[in-house]
Enzyme design. Structure first.
Site, short mmCIF file in Angstrom:
data_model
loop_
_atom_site.label_atom_id
_atom_site.label_comp_id
_atom_site.label_asym_id
_atom_site.label_seq_id
_atom_site.Cartn_x
_atom_site.Cartn_y
_atom_site.Cartn_z
N LYS A 99 -5.45 9.91 -1.53
CA LYS A 99 -5.31 9.68 -0.10
C LYS A 99 -6.13 10.72 0.66
O LYS A 99 -6.20 11.89 0.26
CB LYS A 99 -3.84 9.76 0.31
CG LYS A 99 -2.96 8.70 -0.37
CD LYS A 99 -3.30 7.30 0.11
CE LYS A 99 -2.41 6.26 -0.56
NZ LYS A 99 -2.69 4.90 -0.09
N ASP B 100 -8.57 6.72 0.20
CA ASP B 100 -7.86 5.76 1.05
C ASP B 100 -7.35 6.46 2.30
O ASP B 100 -6.59 7.42 2.20
CB ASP B 100 -6.68 5.18 0.25
CG ASP B 100 -5.94 4.08 0.99
OD1 ASP B 100 -6.31 3.77 2.14
OD2 ASP B 100 -4.98 3.53 0.41
N GLU C 139 -11.39 3.32 1.28
CA GLU C 139 -10.43 2.23 1.56
C GLU C 139 -9.80 2.38 2.94
O GLU C 139 -9.39 3.48 3.32
CB GLU C 139 -9.36 2.28 0.47
CG GLU C 139 -8.22 1.30 0.61
CD GLU C 139 -7.32 1.32 -0.62
OE1 GLU C 139 -7.83 1.58 -1.73
OE2 GLU C 139 -6.11 1.10 -0.48
N GLU D 275 -5.69 -4.90 2.22
CA GLU D 275 -4.24 -4.84 2.06
C GLU D 275 -3.51 -5.14 3.36
O GLU D 275 -2.32 -5.44 3.33
CB GLU D 275 -3.80 -3.49 1.49
CG GLU D 275 -3.88 -2.33 2.45
CD GLU D 275 -3.35 -1.04 1.84
OE1 GLU D 275 -4.08 -0.43 1.04
OE2 GLU D 275 -2.23 -0.64 2.16
N ASP E 255 -3.86 -8.75 -1.12
CA ASP E 255 -2.50 -8.52 -1.62
C ASP E 255 -1.78 -9.87 -1.63
O ASP E 255 -1.66 -10.53 -0.59
CB ASP E 255 -1.81 -7.52 -0.66
CG ASP E 255 -0.35 -7.25 -0.98
OD1 ASP E 255 0.39 -8.21 -1.26
OD2 ASP E 255 0.06 -6.08 -0.91
N HIS F 192 -4.33 -4.85 -3.80
CA HIS F 192 -3.45 -3.77 -3.38
C HIS F 192 -2.08 -3.88 -4.03
O HIS F 192 -1.43 -4.92 -3.93
CB HIS F 192 -3.30 -3.85 -1.85
CG HIS F 192 -2.18 -3.03 -1.28
ND1 HIS F 192 -1.04 -3.59 -0.75
CD2 HIS F 192 -2.03 -1.69 -1.19
CE1 HIS F 192 -0.24 -2.62 -0.31
NE2 HIS F 192 -0.80 -1.47 -0.58
MG MG Z 1 -4.42 1.43 0.52
#
Ligand code: MG
Length: 362
Positions: free
Chosen positions: A168, A197, A223, A249, A272, A299
């Site tokens: 992240k 992400d 992402e 996602e 997703d 996702h």
């Molecule tokens: Mg994500």
């Protein structure tokens, strides 16, 4: 095939297996909405959908009050027809997250029924491209983890033979993100994919600045840099950086993917299956992406996505975030860094109904 004679929905809260935080939220609990179907020849199917903490009861109400009564008497083999009819019955709340999540719970139950009726596992019935799909790990990359913890997690993933790790990003200062990523890259070397992400947390200007700083690190993708409804921002960002931009996602219809793809704003598609409305639209998005020469790396929901990624030629990765172990029997089979799509007929998820009952909230 058989006609549907029973359709029920219920909600269980599944506890998170580990603390998960990103730039904008924490994963509080998995509100899991189940749909059970029964046909007049004794066939059964179970599907599900989820939220990470809000709105689950709204999804349940949409199913109970609006969608499920429309399934009674329907021919269970006609998944396209049923999806279309359910969708068409929700014009007042479409496209929207609650409606798409509710459609997904019904649609995945229909596919479970259909696969069981055919005696086939989902990965074969949906296309059967190959059974093994590479895994990457997200469980070692949360934003609250220290740099040392990120490095340890990435080294463990590499040692397990996995192909990548996702970290992240979105720390307050750019140099904090860069230092964390650089420490991991230096520890694992060039042979492991590193994805980042931002969970829609950045402005276009900030995402462009951070992408430029991340470029020397050889990232596999960036992402959700921007809010999902900022397609124009993603277009500009994708043009301005060599890092592939990954989105999907937070998109809730196949048409939203079309917009991203035809404008060159999505280099990786992360559709997703719950949020897009089920397996029926998921496959459309995957095939659409293939026509744009774009890979699909969905996702979350690895227990379901392993079979879908295995089904299509452009399925590249499954995201490792185990979340159903408390309510299922068996485990995702992993061999040499590849997840193996289950071979049992149906979706391939063996639910522990007692454990689900213990967590029932509605
Ligand atoms: Mg994500």
């Amino acid at each position: 095939m058989a006609k549907i004679v029973e359709a029920t929905a219920y909600l269980a809260d599944i506890e998170v297996e580990t603390l998960r935080t990103d730039a904008v939220q924490s994963f509080l609990k998995q509100e899991t909405v189940f749909v059970d179907l029964v046909t007049d020849d004794g066939g059964t199917g179970t599907g599900y959908s989820y939220t990470i903490g809000t709105g689950g009861r709204s999804v349940l109400a949409m199913l109970r009050e609006h969608l499920l009564p429309r399934l009674i008497g329907a021919d269970a083999s006609r998944t396209e027809r049923i999806w279309y009819d359910l969708y068409a019955s929700t014009r007042a709340t479409t496209v929207g997250a609650v409606t798409s999540l509710a459609l997904a719970a019904a649609d995945t139950a229909l596919w479970d029924l259909r696969c069981k009726h055919a005696g086939e596992p989902l990965w074969r019935l949906a296309g059967g491209f190959r059974r093994e799909v590479p895994l990457y790990d997200t469980e070692g990359g949360w934003l609250h983890l220290s740099t040392d913890e990120l490095v340890r997690g990435a080294l463990a993933s590499r040692a397990a033979g996995w192909r990548g790790v996702k970290l992240k990003v979105g720390k307050e200062l750019l140099h904090q993100d860069v230092e964390r990523l650089r420490a991991v890259r230096e520890a694992v070397g060039p042979g492991l994919d590193i994805m980042v992400d931002a969970n829609q947390s950045m402005t276009y200007a900030e995402a462009k600045r951070r992408a430029a700083a991340f470029e020397p690190l050889g990232l596999a993708w960036f992402e959700e840099p921007l809010p999902a409804d900022d397609v124009a921002g993603h277009v500009e960002l994708a043009r301005s950086t060599s890092i592939p931009v990954a989105v999907g996602e937070s998109l809730y219809s196949a048409g939203q993917f079309r917009d991203y793809l035809h404008r060159g704003a999505a280099n990786i598609v992360q559709v997703d299956v719950a949020r897009v409305g089920g397996i029926t639209p998921w496959l459309k998005v995957a095939h659409l992406a293939e026509t744009f020469n774009v890979d699909v790396c969905p996702h979350f929901l690895m227990e379901l996505h392993v079979s879908l990624v295995a089904a299509v030629p452009n399925g590249r990765y499954v995201e490792h975030i185990p979340q159903l172990r408390a309510v299922t029997h068996g485990r995702l089979e992993i061999e040499n860094g590849d997840a193996l799509a289950p071979e049992i007929p149906g979706l391939g998820i063996v639910w522990n109904t007692d454990a689900i009952d213990d967590r029932r909230k509605a």
